[in-house]
Design a protein around this motif. Structure first.
Motif, PDB file in Angstrom:
ATOM      1  N   ALA A  42      -4.226  16.263  -1.009  1.00 47.19           N
ATOM      2  CA  ALA A  42      -4.469  15.463  -2.211  1.00 47.19           C
ATOM      3  C   ALA A  42      -4.638  16.352  -3.442  1.00 47.19           C
ATOM      4  N   ALA A  43      -5.294  17.481  -3.262  1.00 52.04           N
ATOM      5  CA  ALA A  43      -5.548  18.376  -4.399  1.00 52.04           C
ATOM      6  C   ALA A  43      -4.275  19.038  -4.906  1.00 52.04           C
ATOM      7  N   LEU A  44      -3.354  19.383  -4.031  1.00 49.05           N
ATOM      8  CA  LEU A  44      -2.167  20.133  -4.438  1.00 49.05           C
ATOM      9  C   LEU A  44      -0.901  19.293  -4.601  1.00 49.05           C
ATOM     10  N   ARG A  45      -0.869  18.130  -3.997  1.00 51.05           N
ATOM     11  CA  ARG A  45       0.340  17.309  -4.024  1.00 51.05           C
ATOM     12  C   ARG A  45       0.780  16.970  -5.444  1.00 51.05           C
ATOM     13  N   ARG A  46      -0.168  16.715  -6.304  1.00 48.94           N
ATOM     14  CA  ARG A  46       0.164  16.308  -7.671  1.00 48.94           C
ATOM     15  C   ARG A  46       0.924  17.398  -8.430  1.00 48.94           C
ATOM     16  N   GLY A  47       0.483  18.624  -8.322  1.00 55.58           N
ATOM     17  CA  GLY A  47       1.129  19.724  -9.030  1.00 55.58           C
ATOM     18  C   GLY A  47       2.326  20.304  -8.303  1.00 55.58           C
ATOM     19  N   LEU A  48       2.337  20.154  -6.989  1.00 56.38           N
ATOM     20  CA  LEU A  48       3.431  20.706  -6.171  1.00 56.38           C
ATOM     21  C   LEU A  48       3.918  19.623  -5.199  1.00 56.38           C
ATOM     22  N   PRO A  49       4.531  18.578  -5.709  1.00 61.87           N
ATOM     23  CA  PRO A  49       4.832  17.428  -4.847  1.00 61.87           C
ATOM     24  C   PRO A  49       5.729  17.734  -3.652  1.00 61.87           C
ATOM     25  N   ARG A  50       6.652  18.656  -3.787  1.00 60.61           N
ATOM     26  CA  ARG A  50       7.585  18.955  -2.702  1.00 60.61           C
ATOM     27  C   ARG A  50       7.078  20.055  -1.779  1.00 60.61           C
ATOM     28  N   THR A  51       6.316  20.992  -2.312  1.00 60.77           N
ATOM     29  CA  THR A  51       5.981  22.199  -1.541  1.00 60.77           C
ATOM     30  C   THR A  51       4.478  22.408  -1.323  1.00 60.77           C
ATOM     31  N   HIS A  52       3.676  21.395  -1.588  1.00 62.64           N
ATOM     32  CA  HIS A  52       2.225  21.585  -1.486  1.00 62.64           C
ATOM     33  C   HIS A  52       1.773  22.051  -0.108  1.00 62.64           C
ATOM     34  N   TRP A  53       2.439  21.603   0.949  1.00 63.73           N
ATOM     35  CA  TRP A  53       2.016  22.012   2.291  1.00 63.73           C
ATOM     36  C   TRP A  53       2.103  23.528   2.460  1.00 63.73           C
ATOM     37  N   PHE A  54       3.135  24.103   1.873  1.00 65.60           N
ATOM     38  CA  PHE A  54       3.341  25.545   2.022  1.00 65.60           C
ATOM     39  C   PHE A  54       2.360  26.341   1.174  1.00 65.60           C
ATOM     40  N   ARG A  94      11.708  34.053   5.283  1.00 66.62           N
ATOM     41  CA  ARG A  94      11.979  32.682   5.742  1.00 66.62           C
ATOM     42  C   ARG A  94      11.334  31.625   4.851  1.00 66.62           C
ATOM     43  N   TRP A  95      10.346  31.991   4.037  1.00 71.58           N
ATOM     44  CA  TRP A  95       9.656  31.023   3.171  1.00 71.58           C
ATOM     45  C   TRP A  95      10.634  30.238   2.310  1.00 71.58           C
ATOM     46  N   GLU A  96      11.620  30.884   1.727  1.00 71.80           N
ATOM     47  CA  GLU A  96      12.590  30.187   0.866  1.00 71.80           C
ATOM     48  C   GLU A  96      13.300  29.078   1.630  1.00 71.80           C
ATOM     49  N   HIS A  97      13.679  29.363   2.861  1.00 72.46           N
ATOM     50  CA  HIS A  97      14.328  28.337   3.688  1.00 72.46           C
ATOM     51  C   HIS A  97      13.383  27.159   3.905  1.00 72.46           C
ATOM     52  N   TRP A  98      12.134  27.455   4.242  1.00 72.82           N
ATOM     53  CA  TRP A  98      11.174  26.377   4.476  1.00 72.82           C
ATOM     54  C   TRP A  98      10.960  25.558   3.208  1.00 72.82           C
ATOM     55  N   LEU A  99      10.845  26.210   2.073  1.00 74.79           N
ATOM     56  CA  LEU A  99      10.657  25.494   0.819  1.00 74.79           C
ATOM     57  C   LEU A  99      11.877  24.637   0.485  1.00 74.79           C
ATOM     58  N   ASP A 100      13.055  25.163   0.736  1.00 79.38           N
ATOM     59  CA  ASP A 100      14.278  24.402   0.478  1.00 79.38           C
ATOM     60  C   ASP A 100      14.397  23.180   1.385  1.00 79.38           C
ATOM     61  N   ASN A 101      13.751  23.239   2.519  1.00 83.70           N
ATOM     62  CA  ASN A 101      13.812  22.148   3.505  1.00 83.70           C
ATOM     63  C   ASN A 101      12.434  21.542   3.748  1.00 83.70           C
ATOM     64  N   ALA A 102      11.631  21.472   2.709  1.00 83.20           N
ATOM     65  CA  ALA A 102      10.235  21.037   2.834  1.00 83.20           C
ATOM     66  C   ALA A 102      10.091  19.654   3.471  1.00 83.20           C
ATOM     67  N   ARG A 103      10.999  18.757   3.169  1.00 75.63           N
ATOM     68  CA  ARG A 103      10.890  17.398   3.733  1.00 75.63           C
ATOM     69  C   ARG A 103      10.958  17.397   5.254  1.00 75.63           C
ATOM     70  N   ASP A 104      11.661  18.369   5.822  1.00 74.18           N
ATOM     71  CA  ASP A 104      11.766  18.454   7.281  1.00 74.18           C
ATOM     72  C   ASP A 104      10.416  18.710   7.944  1.00 74.18           C
ATOM     73  N   TRP A 105       9.453  19.157   7.176  1.00 72.88           N
ATOM     74  CA  TRP A 105       8.143  19.526   7.705  1.00 72.88           C
ATOM     75  C   TRP A 105       7.094  18.437   7.516  1.00 72.88           C
ATOM     76  N   SER A 106       7.440  17.330   6.898  1.00 76.23           N
ATOM     77  CA  SER A 106       6.432  16.323   6.564  1.00 76.23           C
ATOM     78  C   SER A 106       5.731  15.750   7.797  1.00 76.23           C
TER      79      SER A 106
END
Length: 188
Positions: A42-54, A94-106
């Motif tokens: 919740a704290a990070l999603r707003r500023g980093l909607p696609r990559t907050h998990w990472f 590998r971080w760039e790949h994960w960020l590019d495919n962030a939705r796959d990790w939801s």
């Protein structure tokens, strides 16, 4: 001699699960509280909607690595947070790949956010990150006399089994009492 290849996605998942499990609202091993849980999202999603998990993961990884180093960091050893340099470099790349495919990790991060499992071995097994053979090996692992470490058998060979056991060894810890699993580096 060929260098074994670790599944970096597996390594990432193992680190995320151990990092989340060790937070103050769970095992109380390092000083983050729910950062990989709902509040951190919740704290990070707003500023980093696609990559907050990472961003959440990277932050808790750093805290967990620092705390484990405080407890145990002798030369010539490998932990889940301090792997040989070549593996760490591949992991960073590998971080760039994960960020590019962030939705796959939801789905994965959703399960981690929601977990209330109090047994790390059961959590890792339930997520299919460790297998029955790994759990059998866990039954033979013992904490050191001072209770701060768990020595894995053999030397680090850079396999998926090695990183699964480095993660699973944390299950020998107790709430509020971090136990750092390690193995010796193979001398080159």
């Amino acid at each position: 001699m060929t260098t074994p290849v670790i599944d970096l996605d597996l390594l990432f998942r193992l680190r995320v699960v151990v990092a989340r499990f060790g937070e103050m609202d769970s095992a109380k091993w390092w000083n983050t509280k729910g950062q990989l849980g709902r509040y951190g999202a919740a704290a990070l999603r707003r500023g980093l909607p696609r990559t907050h998990w990472f961003a959440q993961a990277r932050s808790v990884f750093a805290v967990a690595a620092h705390r484990c180093d405080e407890v145990f960091n002798p030369p010539g050893c490998v932990t889940l947070w301090r792997l040989p340099e070549a593996i760490e470099e591949d992991f960073e790349a590998r971080w760039e790949h994960w960020l590019d495919n962030a939705r796959d990790w939801s789905a994965f991060f959703g399960r981690i956010e929601q977990t209330d499992e109090t047994d790390l071995a059961r959590l890792l097994h339930g997520l299919r990150l460790v297998d029955d053979k790994d759990l059998d090996t866990l039954t033979r692992l013992r904490r050191s006399a001072e209770g701060r470490t768990v020595a894995l058998p053999g030397v680090f060979s850079g396999t998926n089994e090695d990183v699964r056991l480095l993660a699973l060894g944390f299950a020998r810890g107790e709430p509020g009492a971090l136990t750092v699993p390690y193995t010796r580096r193979a001398e080159a």
